[in-house]
Design a protein around this motif. Structure first.
Motif, PDB file in Angstrom:
ATOM      1  N   ASP A 287       1.108   5.280  -0.076  1.00  0.00           N
ATOM      2  CA  ASP A 287       0.376   6.837   0.688  1.00  0.00           C
ATOM      3  C   ASP A 287       0.991   7.916   0.010  1.00  0.00           C
ATOM      4  OD1 ASP A 287      -0.651   9.364   1.374  1.00  0.00           O
ATOM      5  OD2 ASP A 287      -2.181   8.296   3.150  1.00  0.00           O
TER       6      ASP A 287
ATOM      7  N   GLN B  83      -3.648   6.998  -2.983  1.00  0.00           N
ATOM      8  CA  GLN B  83      -3.299   5.953  -2.288  1.00  0.00           C
ATOM      9  C   GLN B  83      -3.182   5.058  -4.013  1.00  0.00           C
ATOM     10  OE1 GLN B  83      -3.377   5.502   0.880  1.00  0.00           O
ATOM     11  NE2 GLN B  83      -3.604   7.352   1.269  1.00  0.00           N
TER      12      GLN B  83
ATOM     13  N   ASN C 240       1.443  -1.602  -0.045  1.00  0.00           N
ATOM     14  CA  ASN C 240       0.032  -0.105   0.443  1.00  0.00           C
ATOM     15  C   ASN C 240       1.261   1.388  -0.424  1.00  0.00           C
ATOM     16  OD1 ASN C 240      -1.164  -1.809   2.081  1.00  0.00           O
ATOM     17  ND2 ASN C 240      -2.153  -1.558   0.086  1.00  0.00           N
TER      18      ASN C 240
END
Length: 296
Positions: free
Chosen positions: A80, A85, A78
């Motif tokens: 950021d 995102q 993931n």
């Protein structure tokens, strides 16, 4: 597509600024490229998995990459990037990575990029994939990986294909990326990437050449050396930074001389390490990168 371009720009900058080393041994050990305990800085020998990287640039913007595991195997990532995102999902066939899928929201549109890996006698030799936005195909890609006689990666060639609007179902090469690598021992000394675009006449777009010389390596373990080798190689032209080809080095470089079309300056790095020989902080004048781990 602005967010996707922004992500790639951020990751490409991360390559220039920091050491990100992947790897995986032929026997399935996810520590390819990491020296055995006692061969580095005299740590405890505890092996770890990279859990998080946090980059803070000189403007105070923060970007974070989280690595998620299932029974010790990397399953997703993931990203950021200052609020934007990106999610990357991995699929395995037994002990081999077989597919990578990247998802990102661009406003109300979902951008999806899929990469399928190709093996020859158990060695990653190619990949195919496509990019879609809102369910519409934007492009396809084909990549070949070439190794030297010592088994080290020496070239990556990627063709970006688009459908010929005059001949539906027929795809032609729109652009091409070629990476050339040189090693000194177990560390990369040079990485040259050339990007070219096949623009229709009368347009003529010259190739863009990015080259980095890496030197002054330490003797400590690289954070991304805990990630699968195939993940880092297969995404070299698409996920640069989270799986940079620089990760094929065994150690962390302290000096990088980066040039784009012949223009650039050297950058120097200072590392802090934990008691297990893993870097915890990498500092340059442009930014600071922090590493966090979990025990393997």
């Amino acid at each position: 597509m602005k967010k996707l371009i922004g992500f790639l720009s951020f990751i490409f900058s991360l390559v220039i600024l920091f050491s990100c080393e992947p790897g995986r041994a032929e026997n399935g050990d996810l520590l390819f490229g990491v020296n055995e305990p006692g061969q580095n800085g005299g740590g405890t020998g505890q092996t770890k998995l990279l859990k998080r990287m946090t980059a803070t640039n000189s403007d105070g913007e923060i970007s974070t990459i989280n690595y998620n595991y299932n029974s010790g195997i990397l399953s997703s990532i993931n990203v950021d990037e200052d609020g934007d995102q990106i999610d990357i999902f991995l699929t395995y066939d037994k002990d081999k990575l077989s597919q990578m899928v990247l998802n990102q929201m661009d406003g109300a549109t979902i951008v999806n990029a899929t990469t399928n890996l190709i093996y020859t006698n158990g060695k990653l030799t190619g990949s195919t994939g496509k990019m879609e936005a809102g369910g519409e195909e934007l492009s396809r890609n084909e990549t070949n990986f070439t190794y030297d006689t010592a088994g080290k990666l020496k070239m990556i060639t990627t063709s970006i294909l688009q459908e010929d609007i005059d001949n539906p179902g027929t795809y032609t090469e729109f652009s091409k990326l070629v990476s050339e690598l040189l090693f000194v021992g177990n560390n990369i000394s040079s990485w040259k990437m050339t990007t070219s675009v096949n623009a229709p006449p009368p347009f003529n777009i010259p190739p863009i050449v990015f080259e980095v010389k890496l030197s002054n390596y330490d003797t400590f373990k690289n954070p991304l050396a805990t990630l699968p080798l195939e993940f880092n190689i297969a995404g070299a032209h698409f996920l640069v930074g989270t799986n940079s080809v620089q990760g094929l080095s065994s150690n962390n470089y302290k000096t990088a001389s980066v040039k784009t079309d012949g223009v650039g300056d050297p950058v120097n790095y200072v590392y802090s390490y934990d008691g297990d020989d893993y870097p915890t902080v990498a500092t340059a004048s442009q930014a600071v990168l922090k590493y966090e781990y979990i025990k393997r």
